[in-house]
Design a protein around this motif. Structure first.
Motif, PDB file in Angstrom:
ATOM      1  N   GLN A 108       0.829  -1.205   0.000  1.00  8.38           N
ATOM      2  CA  GLN A 108       0.000   0.000   0.000  1.00  8.38           C
ATOM      3  C   GLN A 108       0.867   1.259   0.000  1.00  8.38           C
ATOM      4  O   GLN A 108       0.505   2.260  -0.599  1.00  8.38           O
ATOM      5  CB  GLN A 108      -0.944  -0.004   1.205  1.00  8.38           C
ATOM      6  CG  GLN A 108      -2.055  -1.020   1.056  1.00  8.38           C
ATOM      7  CD  GLN A 108      -2.871  -1.197   2.313  1.00  8.38           C
ATOM      8  OE1 GLN A 108      -2.376  -1.060   3.424  1.00  8.38           O
ATOM      9  NE2 GLN A 108      -4.145  -1.512   2.140  1.00  8.38           N
ATOM     10  N   ASP A 109       2.027   1.197   0.663  1.00 13.10           N
ATOM     11  CA  ASP A 109       2.944   2.332   0.674  1.00 13.10           C
ATOM     12  C   ASP A 109       3.691   2.489  -0.644  1.00 13.10           C
ATOM     13  O   ASP A 109       4.083   3.587  -1.022  1.00 13.10           O
ATOM     14  CB  ASP A 109       3.966   2.185   1.803  1.00 13.10           C
ATOM     15  CG  ASP A 109       3.345   2.332   3.182  1.00 13.10           C
ATOM     16  OD1 ASP A 109       2.215   2.854   3.274  1.00 13.10           O
ATOM     17  OD2 ASP A 109       3.987   1.905   4.158  1.00 13.10           O
ATOM     18  N   ASN A 110       3.940   1.380  -1.327  1.00 20.02           N
ATOM     19  CA  ASN A 110       4.688   1.363  -2.593  1.00 20.02           C
ATOM     20  C   ASN A 110       3.855   0.609  -3.633  1.00 20.02           C
ATOM     21  O   ASN A 110       4.078  -0.587  -3.832  1.00 20.02           O
ATOM     22  CB  ASN A 110       6.039   0.660  -2.407  1.00 20.02           C
ATOM     23  CG  ASN A 110       6.852   1.299  -1.317  1.00 20.02           C
ATOM     24  OD1 ASN A 110       7.251   2.433  -1.444  1.00 20.02           O
ATOM     25  ND2 ASN A 110       7.072   0.567  -0.235  1.00 20.02           N
ATOM     26  N   PRO A 111       2.908   1.262  -4.282  1.00 19.59           N
ATOM     27  CA  PRO A 111       1.961   0.551  -5.143  1.00 19.59           C
ATOM     28  C   PRO A 111       2.485   0.161  -6.517  1.00 19.59           C
ATOM     29  O   PRO A 111       1.720   0.045  -7.456  1.00 19.59           O
ATOM     30  CB  PRO A 111       0.799   1.534  -5.247  1.00 19.59           C
ATOM     31  CG  PRO A 111       1.436   2.868  -5.112  1.00 19.59           C
ATOM     32  CD  PRO A 111       2.593   2.670  -4.162  1.00 19.59           C
ATOM     33  N   TRP A 112       3.771  -0.044  -6.664  1.00 15.73           N
ATOM     34  CA  TRP A 112       4.363  -0.530  -7.913  1.00 15.73           C
ATOM     35  C   TRP A 112       5.149  -1.780  -7.568  1.00 15.73           C
ATOM     36  O   TRP A 112       5.944  -1.761  -6.626  1.00 15.73           O
ATOM     37  CB  TRP A 112       5.279   0.529  -8.523  1.00 15.73           C
ATOM     38  CG  TRP A 112       5.837   0.131  -9.849  1.00 15.73           C
ATOM     39  CD1 TRP A 112       7.074  -0.397 -10.090  1.00 15.73           C
ATOM     40  CD2 TRP A 112       5.199   0.209 -11.113  1.00 15.73           C
ATOM     41  NE1 TRP A 112       7.241  -0.643 -11.417  1.00 15.73           N
ATOM     42  CE2 TRP A 112       6.087  -0.280 -12.071  1.00 15.73           C
ATOM     43  CE3 TRP A 112       3.941   0.637 -11.523  1.00 15.73           C
ATOM     44  CZ2 TRP A 112       5.775  -0.350 -13.423  1.00 15.73           C
ATOM     45  CZ3 TRP A 112       3.641   0.573 -12.869  1.00 15.73           C
ATOM     46  CH2 TRP A 112       4.551   0.084 -13.801  1.00 15.73           C
ATOM     47  N   ARG A 134      -4.207  -7.418  -5.949  1.00 18.64           N
ATOM     48  CA  ARG A 134      -4.257  -7.520  -7.413  1.00 18.64           C
ATOM     49  C   ARG A 134      -3.134  -6.677  -8.012  1.00 18.64           C
ATOM     50  O   ARG A 134      -3.026  -5.493  -7.718  1.00 18.64           O
ATOM     51  CB  ARG A 134      -5.601  -7.029  -7.935  1.00 18.64           C
ATOM     52  CG  ARG A 134      -6.779  -7.825  -7.413  1.00 18.64           C
ATOM     53  CD  ARG A 134      -8.105  -7.235  -7.906  1.00 18.64           C
ATOM     54  NE  ARG A 134      -9.206  -7.761  -7.142  1.00 18.64           N
ATOM     55  CZ  ARG A 134      -9.766  -7.144  -6.100  1.00 18.64           C
ATOM     56  NH1 ARG A 134      -9.324  -5.964  -5.727  1.00 18.64           N
ATOM     57  NH2 ARG A 134     -10.757  -7.696  -5.469  1.00 18.64           N
ATOM     58  N   VAL A 135      -2.337  -7.303  -8.860  1.00 21.20           N
ATOM     59  CA  VAL A 135      -1.282  -6.590  -9.572  1.00 21.20           C
ATOM     60  C   VAL A 135      -1.731  -6.457 -11.020  1.00 21.20           C
ATOM     61  O   VAL A 135      -1.854  -7.453 -11.733  1.00 21.20           O
ATOM     62  CB  VAL A 135       0.077  -7.329  -9.487  1.00 21.20           C
ATOM     63  CG1 VAL A 135       1.134  -6.561 -10.255  1.00 21.20           C
ATOM     64  CG2 VAL A 135       0.492  -7.552  -8.043  1.00 21.20           C
ATOM     65  N   HIS A 136      -2.004  -5.232 -11.440  1.00 25.67           N
ATOM     66  CA  HIS A 136      -2.405  -4.951 -12.822  1.00 25.67           C
ATOM     67  C   HIS A 136      -1.124  -4.789 -13.642  1.00 25.67           C
ATOM     68  O   HIS A 136      -0.421  -3.790 -13.515  1.00 25.67           O
ATOM     69  CB  HIS A 136      -3.269  -3.694 -12.876  1.00 25.67           C
ATOM     70  CG  HIS A 136      -4.521  -3.823 -12.063  1.00 25.67           C
ATOM     71  ND1 HIS A 136      -5.663  -4.417 -12.551  1.00 25.67           N
ATOM     72  CD2 HIS A 136      -4.795  -3.470 -10.786  1.00 25.67           C
ATOM     73  CE1 HIS A 136      -6.592  -4.404 -11.622  1.00 25.67           C
ATOM     74  NE2 HIS A 136      -6.094  -3.837 -10.532  1.00 25.67           N
ATOM     75  N   THR A 187       0.844  -1.981 -11.275  1.00 25.22           N
ATOM     76  CA  THR A 187       0.322  -1.292 -10.101  1.00 25.22           C
ATOM     77  C   THR A 187      -0.435  -2.267  -9.207  1.00 25.22           C
ATOM     78  O   THR A 187      -0.977  -3.260  -9.678  1.00 25.22           O
ATOM     79  CB  THR A 187      -0.614  -0.148 -10.514  1.00 25.22           C
ATOM     80  OG1 THR A 187      -1.669  -0.690 -11.308  1.00 25.22           O
ATOM     81  CG2 THR A 187       0.134   0.916 -11.297  1.00 25.22           C
ATOM     82  N   VAL A 188      -0.466  -1.935  -7.924  1.00 24.86           N
ATOM     83  CA  VAL A 188      -1.080  -2.807  -6.928  1.00 24.86           C
ATOM     84  C   VAL A 188      -2.396  -2.218  -6.455  1.00 24.86           C
ATOM     85  O   VAL A 188      -2.513  -1.019  -6.220  1.00 24.86           O
ATOM     86  CB  VAL A 188      -0.137  -2.988  -5.715  1.00 24.86           C
ATOM     87  CG1 VAL A 188      -0.811  -3.766  -4.614  1.00 24.86           C
ATOM     88  CG2 VAL A 188       1.142  -3.662  -6.151  1.00 24.86           C
ATOM     89  N   GLU A 189      -3.360  -3.088  -6.306  1.00 28.54           N
ATOM     90  CA  GLU A 189      -4.652  -2.741  -5.720  1.00 28.54           C
ATOM     91  C   GLU A 189      -4.916  -3.760  -4.616  1.00 28.54           C
ATOM     92  O   GLU A 189      -4.867  -4.958  -4.861  1.00 28.54           O
ATOM     93  CB  GLU A 189      -5.740  -2.824  -6.794  1.00 28.54           C
ATOM     94  CG  GLU A 189      -7.147  -2.720  -6.282  1.00 28.54           C
ATOM     95  CD  GLU A 189      -8.164  -3.130  -7.342  1.00 28.54           C
ATOM     96  OE1 GLU A 189      -9.344  -3.214  -6.970  1.00 28.54           O
ATOM     97  OE2 GLU A 189      -7.799  -3.378  -8.504  1.00 28.54           O
ATOM     98  N   VAL A 190      -5.163  -3.300  -3.413  1.00 26.14           N
ATOM     99  CA  VAL A 190      -5.443  -4.193  -2.289  1.00 26.14           C
ATOM    100  C   VAL A 190      -6.919  -4.051  -1.930  1.00 26.14           C
ATOM    101  O   VAL A 190      -7.400  -2.945  -1.691  1.00 26.14           O
ATOM    102  CB  VAL A 190      -4.559  -3.860  -1.061  1.00 26.14           C
ATOM    103  CG1 VAL A 190      -4.889  -4.784   0.098  1.00 26.14           C
ATOM    104  CG2 VAL A 190      -3.088  -3.956  -1.420  1.00 26.14           C
ATOM    105  N   SER A 191      -7.617  -5.179  -1.894  1.00 16.33           N
ATOM    106  CA  SER A 191      -9.032  -5.142  -1.556  1.00 16.33           C
ATOM    107  C   SER A 191      -9.212  -4.937  -0.055  1.00 16.33           C
ATOM    108  O   SER A 191      -8.263  -5.071   0.721  1.00 16.33           O
ATOM    109  CB  SER A 191      -9.702  -6.465  -1.956  1.00 16.33           C
ATOM    110  OG  SER A 191      -9.332  -7.489  -1.046  1.00 16.33           O
ATOM    111  N   ALA A 192     -10.416  -4.651   0.327  1.00 14.58           N
ATOM    112  CA  ALA A 192     -10.759  -4.684   1.747  1.00 14.58           C
ATOM    113  C   ALA A 192     -10.726  -6.157   2.173  1.00 14.58           C
ATOM    114  O   ALA A 192     -10.861  -7.051   1.331  1.00 14.58           O
ATOM    115  CB  ALA A 192     -12.151  -4.109   1.954  1.00 14.58           C
ATOM    116  N   PRO A 193     -10.532  -6.439   3.442  1.00 13.56           N
ATOM    117  CA  PRO A 193     -10.559  -7.842   3.863  1.00 13.56           C
ATOM    118  C   PRO A 193     -11.966  -8.411   3.736  1.00 13.56           C
ATOM    119  O   PRO A 193     -12.947  -7.666   3.704  1.00 13.56           O
ATOM    120  CB  PRO A 193     -10.109  -7.784   5.328  1.00 13.56           C
ATOM    121  CG  PRO A 193     -10.403  -6.395   5.768  1.00 13.56           C
ATOM    122  CD  PRO A 193     -10.261  -5.537   4.555  1.00 13.56           C
ATOM    123  N   SER A 194     -12.038  -9.716   3.668  1.00 18.59           N
ATOM    124  CA  SER A 194     -13.334 -10.384   3.639  1.00 18.59           C
ATOM    125  C   SER A 194     -14.085 -10.027   4.921  1.00 18.59           C
ATOM    126  O   SER A 194     -13.557 -10.168   6.016  1.00 18.59           O
ATOM    127  CB  SER A 194     -13.117 -11.898   3.526  1.00 18.59           C
ATOM    128  OG  SER A 194     -14.340 -12.566   3.399  1.00 18.59           O
TER     129      SER A 194
END
Length: 138
Positions: free
Chosen positions: A41-45, A114-116, A64-71
């Motif tokens: 989250q601090d380094n989204p690459w 998720r890494v796009h 780029t990184v996308e982090v979902s909310a937890p389940s």
């Protein structure tokens, strides 16, 4: 086609990932409040590198990184995506029910990373026996 692999540093832990080539998306899992997720989250690459054990070839995918909310609740959309990756399918062992696996994902606050993928490159060594030849890059 879905491919499984690991990503990590030689001195640190490895993290399993699932690669969806057609969608240009790599999925990892992690605890929402864990160090790995905080770092992303601090380094989204991110760069994922896969290669041959003898370094005959390597491939890197960056994105780029996308982090979902937890389940949040058993059987929610995030939980279904987590179990669909196959990376957490054995949570609780084979005797654990599907509902039990969902409940454990909620309890442990597991999120999808998720890494796009935006760029892919790599190299392979020449097929000749001359190890000093320049590798082929793409």
């Amino acid at each position: 086609m879905t491919r499984y692999g690991t990503v990590g540093e030689s001195s640190g832990p490895e993290h399993k990932y699932v690669l969806d080539r057609e969608a240009r998306l790599a999925r990892l899992v992690g605890a929402a409040d864990g160090e790995f997720v905080r770092h992303l989250q601090d380094n989204p690459w991110v760069r994922i590198v896969a290669g041959h054990p003898l370094n005959w070839y390597w491939t890197a995918a960056e994105g780029t990184v996308e982090v979902s909310a937890p389940s949040q609740e058993p059987g929610d959309e995030i939980g279904q995506e987590l179990l669909a990756t196959g990376l957490v399918g054995s949570v609780g062992g084979p005797e654990r029910t599907q509902d039990g696996r969902y409940a454990e994902l909620v309890e442990e606050r597991i999120a999808v990373i998720r890494v796009h993928i935006l760029d892919v490159y790599g190299a392979r060594c020449p097929e000749s026996e001359h190890w000093y030849e320049e590798p082929t890059y793409w």
